[in-house]
Write a protein that holds these residues in place. Structure first.
Motif, PDB file in Angstrom:
ATOM      1  N   ILE A 220       7.260  41.803 -68.004  1.00 52.06           N
ATOM      2  CA  ILE A 220       7.567  41.495 -66.604  1.00 52.06           C
ATOM      3  C   ILE A 220       6.347  40.863 -65.932  1.00 52.06           C
ATOM      4  O   ILE A 220       6.467  39.864 -65.207  1.00 52.06           O
ATOM      5  CB  ILE A 220       8.044  42.757 -65.856  1.00 52.06           C
ATOM      6  N   ALA A 221       5.166  41.412 -66.189  1.00 46.93           N
ATOM      7  CA  ALA A 221       3.938  40.839 -65.620  1.00 46.93           C
ATOM      8  C   ALA A 221       3.717  39.411 -66.118  1.00 46.93           C
ATOM      9  O   ALA A 221       3.339  38.520 -65.345  1.00 46.93           O
ATOM     10  CB  ALA A 221       2.735  41.725 -65.976  1.00 46.93           C
TER      11      ALA A 221
ATOM     12  N   ALA B  36      17.193  52.304 -74.618  1.00 43.81           N
ATOM     13  CA  ALA B  36      16.797  50.973 -74.153  1.00 43.81           C
ATOM     14  C   ALA B  36      17.377  50.692 -72.773  1.00 43.81           C
ATOM     15  O   ALA B  36      16.664  50.216 -71.868  1.00 43.81           O
ATOM     16  CB  ALA B  36      17.242  49.898 -75.147  1.00 43.81           C
ATOM     17  N   ILE B  37      18.653  50.995 -72.585  1.00 45.02           N
ATOM     18  CA  ILE B  37      19.299  50.770 -71.289  1.00 45.02           C
ATOM     19  C   ILE B  37      18.566  51.566 -70.211  1.00 45.02           C
ATOM     20  O   ILE B  37      18.312  51.068 -69.112  1.00 45.02           O
ATOM     21  CB  ILE B  37      20.801  51.162 -71.328  1.00 45.02           C
ATOM     22  N   HIS B  38      18.206  52.804 -70.526  1.00 51.56           N
ATOM     23  CA  HIS B  38      17.476  53.642 -69.570  1.00 51.56           C
ATOM     24  C   HIS B  38      16.134  52.992 -69.200  1.00 51.56           C
ATOM     25  O   HIS B  38      15.762  52.965 -68.017  1.00 51.56           O
ATOM     26  CB  HIS B  38      17.253  55.047 -70.150  1.00 51.56           C
ATOM     27  N   LEU B  39      15.418  52.475 -70.195  1.00 56.35           N
ATOM     28  CA  LEU B  39      14.129  51.809 -69.913  1.00 56.35           C
ATOM     29  C   LEU B  39      14.322  50.598 -69.015  1.00 56.35           C
ATOM     30  O   LEU B  39      13.540  50.372 -68.092  1.00 56.35           O
ATOM     31  CB  LEU B  39      13.460  51.368 -71.218  1.00 56.35           C
ATOM     32  N   TYR B  40      15.364  49.818 -69.284  1.00 54.37           N
ATOM     33  CA  TYR B  40      15.622  48.629 -68.462  1.00 54.37           C
ATOM     34  C   TYR B  40      15.952  49.030 -67.027  1.00 54.37           C
ATOM     35  O   TYR B  40      15.454  48.434 -66.070  1.00 54.37           O
ATOM     36  CB  TYR B  40      16.771  47.801 -69.050  1.00 54.37           C
TER      37      TYR B  40
ATOM     38  N   ALA C 105      12.976  50.080 -65.141  1.00 50.46           N
ATOM     39  CA  ALA C 105      12.137  48.933 -64.761  1.00 50.46           C
ATOM     40  C   ALA C 105      12.758  48.120 -63.627  1.00 50.46           C
ATOM     41  O   ALA C 105      12.149  47.177 -63.138  1.00 50.46           O
ATOM     42  CB  ALA C 105      11.901  48.039 -65.975  1.00 50.46           C
ATOM     43  N   GLY C 106      13.995  48.479 -63.217  1.00 50.74           N
ATOM     44  CA  GLY C 106      14.619  47.806 -62.085  1.00 50.74           C
ATOM     45  C   GLY C 106      15.728  46.833 -62.435  1.00 50.74           C
ATOM     46  O   GLY C 106      16.281  46.172 -61.556  1.00 50.74           O
TER      47      GLY C 106
ATOM     48  N   LEU D 114      16.802  41.200 -63.506  1.00 51.79           N
ATOM     49  CA  LEU D 114      15.754  41.720 -62.632  1.00 51.79           C
ATOM     50  C   LEU D 114      15.271  40.564 -61.783  1.00 51.79           C
ATOM     51  O   LEU D 114      14.839  39.541 -62.315  1.00 51.79           O
ATOM     52  CB  LEU D 114      14.588  42.290 -63.454  1.00 51.79           C
ATOM     53  N   THR D 115      15.360  40.722 -60.474  1.00 50.59           N
ATOM     54  CA  THR D 115      14.814  39.718 -59.571  1.00 50.59           C
ATOM     55  C   THR D 115      13.344  40.076 -59.353  1.00 50.59           C
ATOM     56  O   THR D 115      13.014  41.216 -59.004  1.00 50.59           O
ATOM     57  CB  THR D 115      15.577  39.721 -58.223  1.00 50.59           C
TER      58      THR D 115
END
Length: 158
Positions: free
Chosen positions: A106-107, A128-132, A135-136, A156-157
């Protein structure tokens, strides 16, 4: 020293090609079937991802590649990049390496001026879905996929 302190996230180098391929092929084969698009990305990451404006980040645990994640450039798409090919070695899971890779990708996308990130996944991959989501990333619909296994798409915007 905590487990996360020895994890180092580095940019892809061709010496990590087999780790990128093998880590991803292992989870894909465990849950699904490898598809043509997988082979294209995993066998030729420099040509398929990096030379097209994308990035691959590698998580090293004491110098050993234990996790990978790609940022694939999407031309002519409403999304700037796709977060793809996130994989963490089974023996390294539970050390927050997936989260670290997602944060680093993301950075990297923000550094490139990206406005939106896209993800394709499958709802059976609950960690994986939980991590995404953490992360927003939010679920979206109606975006075409080149993979048969995809049943959830997220954005993710930035």
């Amino acid at each position: 020293m905590s487990a996360t302190e020895k994890i180092q996230i580095v940019d892809y180098n061709d010496r990590y090609q087999s780790a990128f391929r093998d880590l991803n092929a292992a989870w894909i084969a465990k849950y699904f079937e490898m598809e043509d698009s997988d082979y294209q990305l995993l066998n030729n990451p420099r040509q398929a991802i990096i030379e097209k404006g994308g990035y691959i980040l590698v998580a090293l645990d004491n110098g050993k590649p234990v996790g990978v994640c790609a940022l694939v450039k999407l031309d002519g798409d409403p999304y700037d990049f796709e977060l793809a090919k996130l994989a963490v070695a089974p023996e390294a899971q539970g050390k927050h390496i997936g989260s670290q890779l997602i944060e680093a990708v993301i950075a990297k996308a923000r550094e490139q001026g990206a406005k939106k990130l896209y993800i394709e996944s499958h709802t059976s991959l609950k960690p994986a879905i939980h991590l995404y989501q953490k992360a927003g990333f939010k679920e979206i619909t109606d975006h075409p996929s080149s993979f048969n296994r995809v049943n959830i798409q997220m954005e993710l915007t930035l």
